[in-house]
Motif scaffolding. Sequence first.
Motif, PDB file in Angstrom:
ATOM      1  N   VAL A  29       1.171  -1.007   0.532  1.00  0.00           N
ATOM      2  CA  VAL A  29      -0.183  -0.109   0.568  1.00  0.00           C
ATOM      3  C   VAL A  29       0.856   0.925   0.163  1.00  0.00           C
ATOM      4  CG1 VAL A  29      -1.693   0.940   1.422  1.00  0.00           C
ATOM      5  CG2 VAL A  29      -1.876  -0.981   1.201  1.00  0.00           C
ATOM      6  N   LEU A  30       1.009   2.057  -1.167  1.00  0.00           N
ATOM      7  CA  LEU A  30       1.316   3.407  -0.815  1.00  0.00           C
ATOM      8  C   LEU A  30       0.778   3.970  -1.190  1.00  0.00           C
ATOM      9  CD1 LEU A  30       3.038   2.642  -4.645  1.00  0.00           C
ATOM     10  CD2 LEU A  30       3.900   1.855  -1.521  1.00  0.00           C
ATOM     11  N   ARG A  31       1.261   5.307  -0.323  1.00  0.00           N
ATOM     12  CA  ARG A  31      -0.113   7.061  -0.348  1.00  0.00           C
ATOM     13  C   ARG A  31       0.902   8.114  -0.931  1.00  0.00           C
ATOM     14  NH1 ARG A  31      -1.023   9.877   6.095  1.00  0.00           N
ATOM     15  NH2 ARG A  31      -1.953  11.270   5.117  1.00  0.00           N
ATOM     16  N   ARG A  32       0.141   8.496  -1.959  1.00  0.00           N
ATOM     17  CA  ARG A  32       1.181   9.758  -3.127  1.00  0.00           C
ATOM     18  C   ARG A  32       0.159  10.529  -2.744  1.00  0.00           C
ATOM     19  NH1 ARG A  32       2.115   7.394  -8.439  1.00  0.00           N
ATOM     20  NH2 ARG A  32       0.722   6.359  -8.152  1.00  0.00           N
ATOM     21  N   PRO A  33       0.888  11.935  -3.223  1.00  0.00           N
ATOM     22  CA  PRO A  33      -0.126  12.790  -4.018  1.00  0.00           C
ATOM     23  C   PRO A  33      -0.506  13.190  -4.923  1.00  0.00           C
ATOM     24  CG  PRO A  33       2.759  13.390  -3.822  1.00  0.00           C
ATOM     25  CD  PRO A  33       2.574  11.649  -2.948  1.00  0.00           C
ATOM     26  N   ASP A  34      -1.529  14.147  -5.063  1.00  0.00           N
ATOM     27  CA  ASP A  34      -2.179  13.604  -7.112  1.00  0.00           C
ATOM     28  C   ASP A  34      -2.628  15.338  -6.780  1.00  0.00           C
ATOM     29  OD1 ASP A  34      -4.482  13.298  -9.120  1.00  0.00           O
ATOM     30  OD2 ASP A  34      -3.761  11.462  -8.677  1.00  0.00           O
ATOM     31  N   PRO A  35      -1.986  15.876  -7.775  1.00  0.00           N
ATOM     32  CA  PRO A  35      -2.869  17.567  -8.377  1.00  0.00           C
ATOM     33  C   PRO A  35      -4.216  17.605  -7.944  1.00  0.00           C
ATOM     34  CG  PRO A  35      -1.585  16.872  -9.640  1.00  0.00           C
ATOM     35  CD  PRO A  35      -1.469  15.085  -8.985  1.00  0.00           C
ATOM     36  N   GLN A  36      -4.451  16.642  -8.499  1.00  0.00           N
ATOM     37  CA  GLN A  36      -6.309  16.106  -9.375  1.00  0.00           C
ATOM     38  C   GLN A  36      -6.862  16.096  -7.605  1.00  0.00           C
ATOM     39  OE1 GLN A  36      -7.662  17.086 -11.728  1.00  0.00           O
ATOM     40  NE2 GLN A  36      -6.182  16.638 -13.343  1.00  0.00           N
ATOM     41  N   ILE A  37      -6.537  15.822  -6.559  1.00  0.00           N
ATOM     42  CA  ILE A  37      -7.713  15.685  -5.816  1.00  0.00           C
ATOM     43  C   ILE A  37      -7.428  17.044  -5.172  1.00  0.00           C
ATOM     44  CG2 ILE A  37      -7.474  13.737  -3.578  1.00  0.00           C
ATOM     45  CD1 ILE A  37      -6.419  11.896  -5.078  1.00  0.00           C
ATOM     46  N   ILE A  38      -8.623  17.922  -5.102  1.00  0.00           N
ATOM     47  CA  ILE A  38      -8.763  19.252  -3.886  1.00  0.00           C
ATOM     48  C   ILE A  38      -9.835  18.940  -3.325  1.00  0.00           C
ATOM     49  CG2 ILE A  38      -7.817  20.235  -5.749  1.00  0.00           C
ATOM     50  CD1 ILE A  38     -10.553  21.362  -6.836  1.00  0.00           C
ATOM     51  N   TRP A  39     -10.831  17.424  -2.753  1.00  0.00           N
ATOM     52  CA  TRP A  39     -11.077  17.337  -2.036  1.00  0.00           C
ATOM     53  C   TRP A  39     -11.373  17.009  -0.608  1.00  0.00           C
ATOM     54  CZ3 TRP A  39     -11.623  14.970  -7.000  1.00  0.00           C
ATOM     55  CH2 TRP A  39     -10.744  14.121  -6.920  1.00  0.00           C
ATOM     56  N   PRO A  40     -11.391  16.823   0.733  1.00  0.00           N
ATOM     57  CA  PRO A  40     -11.610  16.639   2.240  1.00  0.00           C
ATOM     58  C   PRO A  40     -10.712  15.509   1.964  1.00  0.00           C
ATOM     59  CG  PRO A  40     -13.589  17.558   2.382  1.00  0.00           C
ATOM     60  CD  PRO A  40     -12.956  17.629   0.585  1.00  0.00           C
ATOM     61  N   LEU A  41     -10.660  14.538   2.616  1.00  0.00           N
ATOM     62  CA  LEU A  41     -10.196  13.372   3.434  1.00  0.00           C
ATOM     63  C   LEU A  41     -11.642  13.254   4.808  1.00  0.00           C
ATOM     64  CD1 LEU A  41      -8.350  10.437   4.043  1.00  0.00           C
ATOM     65  CD2 LEU A  41      -7.111  11.079   4.747  1.00  0.00           C
ATOM     66  N   ASP A  42     -11.973  12.397   4.477  1.00  0.00           N
ATOM     67  CA  ASP A  42     -13.230  11.795   5.456  1.00  0.00           C
ATOM     68  C   ASP A  42     -12.891  11.682   6.992  1.00  0.00           C
ATOM     69  OD1 ASP A  42     -15.194  12.597   3.633  1.00  0.00           O
ATOM     70  OD2 ASP A  42     -15.766  10.420   3.321  1.00  0.00           O
ATOM     71  N   LYS A  43     -10.997  10.940   7.004  1.00  0.00           N
ATOM     72  CA  LYS A  43     -10.652  10.507   8.268  1.00  0.00           C
ATOM     73  C   LYS A  43      -9.385  10.419   7.637  1.00  0.00           C
ATOM     74  CE  LYS A  43     -11.597   8.111  11.769  1.00  0.00           C
ATOM     75  NZ  LYS A  43     -12.473   6.353  12.828  1.00  0.00           N
ATOM     76  N   GLU A  44      -8.557  10.159   8.874  1.00  0.00           N
ATOM     77  CA  GLU A  44      -7.226   9.642   8.183  1.00  0.00           C
ATOM     78  C   GLU A  44      -7.356   8.370   9.043  1.00  0.00           C
ATOM     79  OE1 GLU A  44      -2.717  10.716   7.264  1.00  0.00           O
ATOM     80  OE2 GLU A  44      -3.402  11.357   9.702  1.00  0.00           O
ATOM     81  N   TRP A  45      -7.593   7.393   7.913  1.00  0.00           N
ATOM     82  CA  TRP A  45      -8.031   5.965   9.169  1.00  0.00           C
ATOM     83  C   TRP A  45      -6.754   5.357   9.137  1.00  0.00           C
ATOM     84  CZ3 TRP A  45      -8.848   1.893   5.896  1.00  0.00           C
ATOM     85  CH2 TRP A  45      -8.792   2.097   4.121  1.00  0.00           C
ATOM     86  N   SER A  46      -6.308   3.996   9.683  1.00  0.00           N
ATOM     87  CA  SER A  46      -5.741   3.189   9.689  1.00  0.00           C
ATOM     88  C   SER A  46      -4.854   2.800   8.929  1.00  0.00           C
ATOM     89  CB  SER A  46      -5.574   1.537  10.781  1.00  0.00           C
ATOM     90  OG  SER A  46      -6.329   0.955   9.919  1.00  0.00           O
TER      91      SER A  46
END
Length: 291
Positions: A29-46
């Motif tokens: 599982v990788l976590r990466r930035p993306d310029p298209q994602i300008i909406w909020p994250l509901d929750k930074e879950w585990s």
Amino acid sequence: MMLLADKWKDYELIDTGDGEKLERWGEYVLRRPDPQIIWPLDKEWSLWKNSHGHYHRSSKGGGQWEYKKHTPEKWTIKYKDLSFYIKPTGFKHTGLFPEQAANWDWIIEKIKKANRPIKVLNLFAYTGGATVAAAYGGAEEVCHVDASKGMVTWAKENVHLSGLGDKKVRFIVDDVFKFVQREIRRGRKYDAIIMDPPSYGRGPGGEVWKIEEKLYEFIELCMNVLSDNPLFLLINSYTSGFSPIVLENILNSSMGKKYRGKIYSGEIGIPVTKTNLVLPCGIFGRWESLK
């Protein structure tokens, strides 16, 4: 038109928000930035907090990976019968754009249904997702061209990894403009052309590419290496900011004036598992024969 790359098993876009995406690439599982994602994250879950790798952008440009769990230098994932090496790079990329699976399926189907030998030219070909698809689809010959020696080597590995090492694939490290010009002089012809031009780039000799200045000219140049009975021409674009209609207009003004066929355009996206949103991942334009 929106094409969805929704048939993956080894890849999953798990969640998105606050400028980042959480993806599963096989077992990792990788976590990466993306310029298209300008909406909020509901929750930074585990899983957000405990991904294998997290790419952090630097304020000075570029960035680096932070690994929280053991992650191999590279590993393999499959899309149907196709296999690819995944390797996180210093520029946040992994060596594969999973949304392009929507185009791979189309490429394979077009070549298989042609019922004739098809020669394919893949330009700005990167690590060869479309090259692998074309070879798997039964193309008589695929010519893979990219200015980066490292990416061409990676593409060769993907072709062999997919069990297609016996297929006729030419791998060329070159500036695509100069290569096409030489192919014209040689009299070589292709039945299908795939191109994935960057918004901005430099060739091996420092040649400058700006998509808004060069794309129409380049397509007109490429038409000189098309056979008398072409099968398709596919353009992909990731970061140009163009509307898909721009690609459609370009194709109508070039291919549409010379060849009878169907011209259309649209976006490519990936569904987000957790929210049922769709992440837009670029645009495409297609000319295809009606036969």
